[in-house]
Design a protein around this motif. Structure first.
Motif: not given
Length: 627
Positions: A239-262
């Motif tokens: 609960s404290g750590v593992m679920v945050k990996l999902g948020l980490f993945g969303i940030l990596r793809v949507s902001i780092d890779f895609l630039g949150a362009s939309q």
């Protein structure tokens, strides 16, 4: 150059896992080595993360286990989260593992080290193959950790099925990214900006895939099912750590890779976050099972973090630097804070279960006198998750409020004002819920035979919970000094993607901090607390200090034990008002569709699991051959 401490972190976790596998015939020694290596590895990771924050610059390198490695401020924050919770959990496990003596205790310790290794590896990896392999290893180790409970076979399978669905979606998203860029390296994905419908498809796939790991509504089905049946220190890590990996993945793809362009991507994240926050706390209020209640509060807090992430993405799309910095600051600060106070609460619950062997709140009561250190640590965690000043939960939610209010000034949407209201309602219900929890569990008279004979847990367990309680205080009172380091990720995005000087982004951040000074708030609250004591001391009469023992006043009736408040009684009116939502809860849970999938032996989810595992394997082969 990669820090030797980072390499030591991974190596120590592997040694801990190996110790558990090789010394199964010497369980006492194996358990000490499991906890010891986990503690040392977490300490090494903690120091490495602090060094990266102190330098303020990303670090690149190569690891033979993972390939290319990149530690920017986001990865460093995740390493800090994993390591801080890991230190406390490892310390706690020295004594708590006795609860599982002869019931897979050595396996739990070995898997815990492998679990920590996989999470750190996923955060460090800077290529798709290493990232996805560690992501899958996290899923498998968690599955086996949950399955160590012999009564959790169905829950562990449900967790595995849902997370393999998420894994399949993530794999498709990465396959599309890697196919377009022609490389598995994240550096190539960052340079090759997708656009149009393909970018939106990758965003939606990754948002849903990683969302199944994060556990926000309606993808939360495994959370209140699997987390409560895991060992409590593993529940803290999940609960404290593992679920945050999902948020980490969303940030990596949507902001780092895609630039949150939309622009609409940010609104999707914000809306899902707001709904998850309200529904999560609403479902938590109806629970009598303490660990299920905490699991639903994870759903709530994941929603709050998503709100900050959504605001940051809207700021990027709208070219609003202040919105980016404030939104991501609130999201990342709350990500760190939630990891600390939620792990503390799960470990506190584990301490209670260590003595009472029940998760039913109505069988507790009066524990504050019998387990004073556990009660104190739990109280700090309950105040932090309720966002009461001057603790850390208040600080991060304050930044999210500030970002929402800044967004309302744009006047472009009605979403922001509604989100402010939903966040306020969430906070009010969270306070109500933890007044119920602490009052029922730790105050009043014991409600069962076990509760009346409870005593404080061993010193290692007390030390682990008090350590996290102290961190809650530090993150709250030290916010003026800690927040700028956490904001560095948002500032780097602003200066890198918007062509705005870093100095220009500091002004809105500094002005928001000037409004909020946790040390001043703490001194003010302490002063307000001392004023009544001072008045009593000055005007104390001869009869004021006398105490009279007697039965509680019961409105003229003779007091009976059954008159004491129950967990159901506290929320009865609210549950009546929101009855339609509680009836529709299964429809909001994606996992409910999987309960009907069973083989001839009644094993829930196995046919679907086989299909998903085959899809995962096929996509791995496609990625390796086609890129």
């Amino acid at each position: 150059m990669l820090s030797p401490l980072v390499m030591a972190t991974l190596l120590l976790f592997l040694l801990g896992a190996a110790a558990g596998l090789l010394l199964q015939k010497l369980p006492a020694l194996a358990n000490r080595l499991n906890s010891g290596f986990a503690l040392l590895g977490s300490l090494a990771g903690l120091v490495a993360a602090i060094q990266i924050f102190a330098k303020g610059a990303p670090v690149d390198g190569q690891l033979w286990l993972l390939g290319s490695v990149h530690l920017d401020m986001l990865a460093a924050l995740m390493l800090l989260v994993i390591s801080t919770v890991g230190v406390a959990v490892a310390l706690y496990s020295f004594a708590y593992i006795r609860e599982y003596q002869g019931k897979g205790d050595v396996a739990i310790g070995a898997l815990m080290n492998l679990f920590l290794f996989a999470m750190v590896g996923m955060v460090l990896a800077d290529n798709a193959l290493g990232f996805l392999l560690c992501y899958e290893l996290v899923t498998l180790t968690t599955y086996w950790l949950v399955k160590t409970n012999p009564e959790a076979a169905k829950q562990s399978r449900l967790y595995l099925v849902m997370n393999h669905i998420g894994m399949a979606l993530v794999l498709i998203a990465f396959w599309l990214l890697c196919r377009e860029s022609g490389s598995l390296e994240f550096a190539a994905l960052r340079e090759h900006h997708l656009a149009g419908a393909l970018a939106s498809l990758v965003f939606l796939l990754s948002f849903c895939g990683f969302g199944l790991r994060a556990g926000f509504v309606p993808l939360h089905g495994w959370l209140p099912v699997a987390e409560p049946v895991a060992p409590s220190h593993i529940s803290a890590l999940m609960s404290g750590v593992m679920v945050k990996l999902g948020l980490f993945g969303i940030l990596r793809v949507s902001i780092d890779f895609l630039g949150a362009s939309q622009l609409w991507w940010g609104y999707v994240v914000l809306i899902f976050g707001a709904c998850s926050a309200v529904l999560g706390v609403l479902f938590a209020l109806a629970e009598h099972d303490l660990k299920r209640l905490l699991a639903y509060h994870t759903v709530e807090n994941i929603g709050i973090i998503l709100m900050g992430m959504g605001i940051g993405m809207i700021g990027i799309a709208n070219q609003q630097p202040a919105l980016v910095v404030l939104g991501l600051l609130g999201a990342l600060y709350h990500l760190l804070n939630h990891a600390i106070f939620k792990s503390l609460l799960f470990m506190g619950t584990g301490s209670v279960m260590f003595r009472l062997h029940t998760r039913d709140m109505d069988k507790m009561g009066g524990l504050a006198k019998l387990m004073p250190w556990t009660a104190l640590a739990f109280l700090i965690g309950a105040m932090a998750i309720s966002a009461l000043p001057p603790l850390n939960g208040f600080v991060s939610e304050w930044f999210i409020y500030q970002s929402l209010l800044s967004m309302t000034k744009l006047g472009t949407s009605v979403v922001a004002p509604l989100a402010v209201v939903m966040l306020a309602v969430t906070g009010a219900m969270a306070v109500m819920c933890f007044v119920k929890v602490y009052g029922i569990c730790f105050c009043g008279a014991p409600r069962s035979e076990h509760a009346s004979h409870a005593r404080e847990v061993p010193g290692a367990m007390v030390a682990g919970t008090l350590l996290l309680a102290a961190v809650c205080l530090v993150l709250g009172l030290g916010a003026p000094w800690i927040a700028p380091h956490i904001a560095s990720y948002g500032q780097a995005l602003v200066s890198g993607q918007m062509n705005v000087a870093t100095g220009a982004t500091l002004l809105p951040l500094d002005s928001s901090q000037a409004i909020l000074s946790p040390p001043v708030i703490a001194i003010t609250l302490l002063g307000l607390f001392l004023i009544p004591l001072l008045v009593l001391a000055i005007f104390k009469g001869p009869k004021l200090g006398r105490r009279h023992a007697g039965t509680p006043w019961a409105c003229g009736y003779a007091y009976e034990e059954r008159m004491s408040l129950t967990s159901g009684g506290v929320t009865h009116t609210l549950r009546q008002l929101c009855a339609p939502l509680y009836r529709k809860q299964p429809q909001l849970d994606l996992a409910s569709a999987l309960h009907g999938v069973s083989d001839t032996n009644g094993n829930t989810g196995w046919p679907l699991l086989s299909l998903i595992n085959g899809l995962v394997l096929a996509l791995f082969i496609l990625m390796a051959v086609g890129v």
